[in-house]
Structure formats: C-alpha cells, structure tokens
Design an enzyme around this catalytic site. Structure first.
Site, mmCIF file in Angstrom:
data_model
loop_
_atom_site.group_PDB
_atom_site.id
_atom_site.type_symbol
_atom_site.label_atom_id
_atom_site.label_comp_id
_atom_site.label_asym_id
_atom_site.label_seq_id
_atom_site.Cartn_x
_atom_site.Cartn_y
_atom_site.Cartn_z
ATOM 1 N N GLU A 184 1.030 -9.753 1.435
ATOM 2 C CA GLU A 184 -0.049 -10.561 2.386
ATOM 3 C C GLU A 184 -1.858 -10.678 1.869
ATOM 4 O O GLU A 184 -1.522 -9.685 2.388
ATOM 5 C CB GLU A 184 0.237 -11.033 3.877
ATOM 6 C CG GLU A 184 1.814 -11.539 4.570
ATOM 7 C CD GLU A 184 2.070 -10.883 5.687
ATOM 8 O OE1 GLU A 184 0.946 -10.962 6.288
ATOM 9 O OE2 GLU A 184 3.186 -11.371 6.272
ATOM 10 N N CYS A 242 -6.672 -9.126 11.647
ATOM 11 C CA CYS A 242 -6.403 -7.913 11.656
ATOM 12 C C CYS A 242 -5.480 -7.129 12.383
ATOM 13 O O CYS A 242 -5.762 -6.768 13.044
ATOM 14 C CB CYS A 242 -7.931 -6.421 12.053
ATOM 15 S SG CYS A 242 -9.325 -6.562 10.853
#
Ligand code: SF4
Length: 353
Positions: free
Chosen positions: A97, A338
């Site tokens: 990803e 994150c």
C-alpha cells in the site's frame, strides 16, 4: 534464459544502463533515451522506445530485459482531505500500500519499501502482517509513478514511511532515491526524500557516509529504553543511548537536521515528564519533532492521546528549543494514516477467523 535471469531496466541507474547499452554494441548516449522513457514518460514497453533502433529494442527483449510494472492498482480517496490510498499487486501476487498526501502545492507520496515488515511494532498495523520480502528499487519507484499517473500531476516529495522499514532494505531504498532524484528522470531532489526508520544504528552510520543525504526521520516514540522495546521490539538491539549517539554522529558528518517522530498514545508515552525527558535526551541534537496523533486500528489496544495533552507536550518541547509540530490525522477514513497500512487485511482476517 529463465525468468530468474531477466533484468528489470527500472532498477538500473543511468551509468549501469550505459554499460548495458555498450555491451549490446550500441552508443552509450542511447541509455539516456531509455532512462528518460522509463523515468520521465513513465513507460513500460521497450518496443515503444522509438528513439532506439528496432535492432537495439529487439536485442534488449531477446536478452530478457524488461520494464516492470504492477499487476493491478486500486485507489481510494478520503472524503475528508486530499489523501488517497493505493493498493498495488506486485508481479508475484504480494500486496503493498502507498499513500498520496496533498498539502497546498505539496504532493507527497508515502511509499512502501517491503511487502510486510519483520519488526512487529505494537502500534502499527503493518507490523502484524507477515514479512514477505524486500521490494526492488523498481517496485519502490513504480509506486511513485503509479500515484503520479493517477493524480495526473508530478509529485514533489517522497517519504519512505509506508509498509516496511526502509533501512532494512537499505540498498534498494538508496538506489530508488538515486534514480528518482536523477535530473534525466523525474528529478525529485534528494532533499525531498525522507527515510523514516525505527532506528537501525549501523544503517544510520552507513547513511552518514553516503554521497547523498536524504532527510532522516527517526521513530523515537519514547524517551525510555524499556518503553521503546515494548513499542518497538527491535529497539532491544539498538539501545537508546547508542541511537542518540549515532544521531549525533550522523548530524556531525552530514550537517543535516533530524526529524524525530513521536506517536502520542494515551497513558503510554504522553506524560509531561516524558516530554521533559525527551527534551533532555535530544539536547545537543538539531532536531525537529513531529508529534503524531495515534491512529486507531483493530489490531492494537491503544488510544490516541487527548488533544490538550498533545498541545501541552508540544509546548514543553518548544520551550526547550525544539521546533515541534502536531501532525493531525489524515486519511483515517480510508485507513491511510500513519501506522494503519495493512489494517484492512488484519481486520478482514479478524472477521474471517
Ligand atoms: S512502524 Fe515501521 S518498522 Fe514498525 S512494524 Fe510498522 S512498518 Fe514495521
């Protein structure tokens, strides 16, 4: 010749391409045409490099040279901000990803350096996935190109903060940076690349001696060794005092400011004592501190620190002389923030079980 002996031209730096072209009996300058086709036009078909003679194109293909790309690309955009997440299938079926972040004129790709990760940080969704393998330089680069194609714009920053630890795939990450920064390619200058590491000391010292110095961001997440080990088990092999020492040496050699990443987790590492201890630990280092709001995912039992606590933590660091910013969660709705890459697959696994 078997597939194992085939060579991806996207992996090669310009001097390597020049040698290759000469070996095939052609003029060295033709390598520049190949490099520009791959890295400026973002092409993947040797036969379409019409600035090369047909015989050279045929010779390249006959020797099993090729230009890699991904099997598939799926993109999903955040409804809240300009963030987009991309899921790529590699040629061997592994999934990675990447994320596109928009901030006014700043278009940043956050790319993966490994399929999975071997370090198992407790707050990170990727750490719960099995480590599959290192990405090649071509695969790291291709993430930038796929995102750029989809966005229809040239990207101007790359952060190596996606899945995996870039310094655990040191050679391919550095190779990718060199290629991406080349003026004959997409020309994203070295200082617009940020390597984010959990703190692999020998690699930080090695990076200091390189001829290129991308920005270095270190995930500290705690000023205490025992807590770093709880959050990032690999920290047991890279003690905090030695890490800080290595950062000092890195800075002394390169003259570059270091970014400290600190993920704010409620009642874990968000005490004001921790802020003071962090400031004391970093004394003497020219550091810029990013406080990151912890992003929840199903795989971990942590909560984000309260906004008021994050601000108080920031103020202590600022008073101690450290430029400090709070990084607000972006792309949370698409699990692109994150520590969330790979979260969907973990959740799918939980549902399946
Ligand atoms: S934070 Fe980085 S090193 Fe740690 S598990 Fe996640 S991807 Fe791996």
């Amino acid at each position: 010749m078997s597939i194992a002996m085939s060579v991806d031209l996207k992996n090669l730096e310009l001097p390597e391409l020049e040698k290759l072209v000469e070996l095939l009996g052609a003029k060295k300058y033709l390598a520049g045409y190949i490099f520009r086709y791959i890295h400026q036009q973002l092409g993947c078909d040797i036969d379409k490099i019409t600035s090369l003679s047909k015989s050279l194109r045929t010779a390249l293909a006959a020797q099993k040279y090729y230009i890699s790309t991904f099997k598939s690309c799926r993109g999903i955009k955040s409804a809240n901000d300009g963030t987009a997440k991309y899921v790529f299938e590699l040629s061997d079926g592994n999934i990675i990803e990447s994320v596109l972040m928009r901030d006014k004129d700043r278009l940043t790709a956050c790319v993966s350096s490994q399929a999975g990760c071997r370090f198992g940080c407790s707050f990170c969704a990727t750490g719960r996935l099995q480590f599959r393998r290192n990405l090649t330089a071509g695969e790291i680069i291709e993430q930038v190109y796929q995102i750029s194609r989809d966005a229809g714009e040239k990207l101007n920053n790359v952060v190596y903060m996606g899945m995996g630890e870039p310094l655990d795939n040191y050679d391919n990450t550095l190779r990718a940076i060199r290629i991406l920064a080349h003026p004959y390619g997409c020309n994203i200058g070295i200082r617009r690349h940020t390597i984010s590491t959990v703190g692999i000391i020998p690699c930080i010292l090695r990076l200091a001696k390189e001829d290129i110095h991308p920005r270095l961001a270190v995930s500290l997440h705690s000023p205490y060794q025992h807590q770093r080990v709880e959050l990032m088990p690999i920290a047991a092999r890279h003690p905090l005092d030695e890490l800080i020492n290595a950062l000092g040496k890195y800075q002394h050699t390169t003259g570059r400011r270091i970014t400290i990443e600190y993920c704010m987790i409620k009642r874990v590492n968000d005490s004001l004592d921790a802020a003071r201890d962090l400031a004391a630990l970093l004394k003497g280092i020219d550091a810029y501190v990013n406080l990151i709001e912890y992003n929840r995912h199903e795989g971990a039992d942590y909560q984000p620190a309260e906004p008021a606590r994050i601000r108080a933590f920031r103020d202590i660091l600022i008073k101690s002389g450290f430029k400090t910013i709070i990084r607000y969660r972006r792309g949370r709705d698409i699990k692109a923030a994150c520590g969330q890459l790979g979260a969907e697959r973990i959740e799918q696994k939980i549902i399946d079980e």
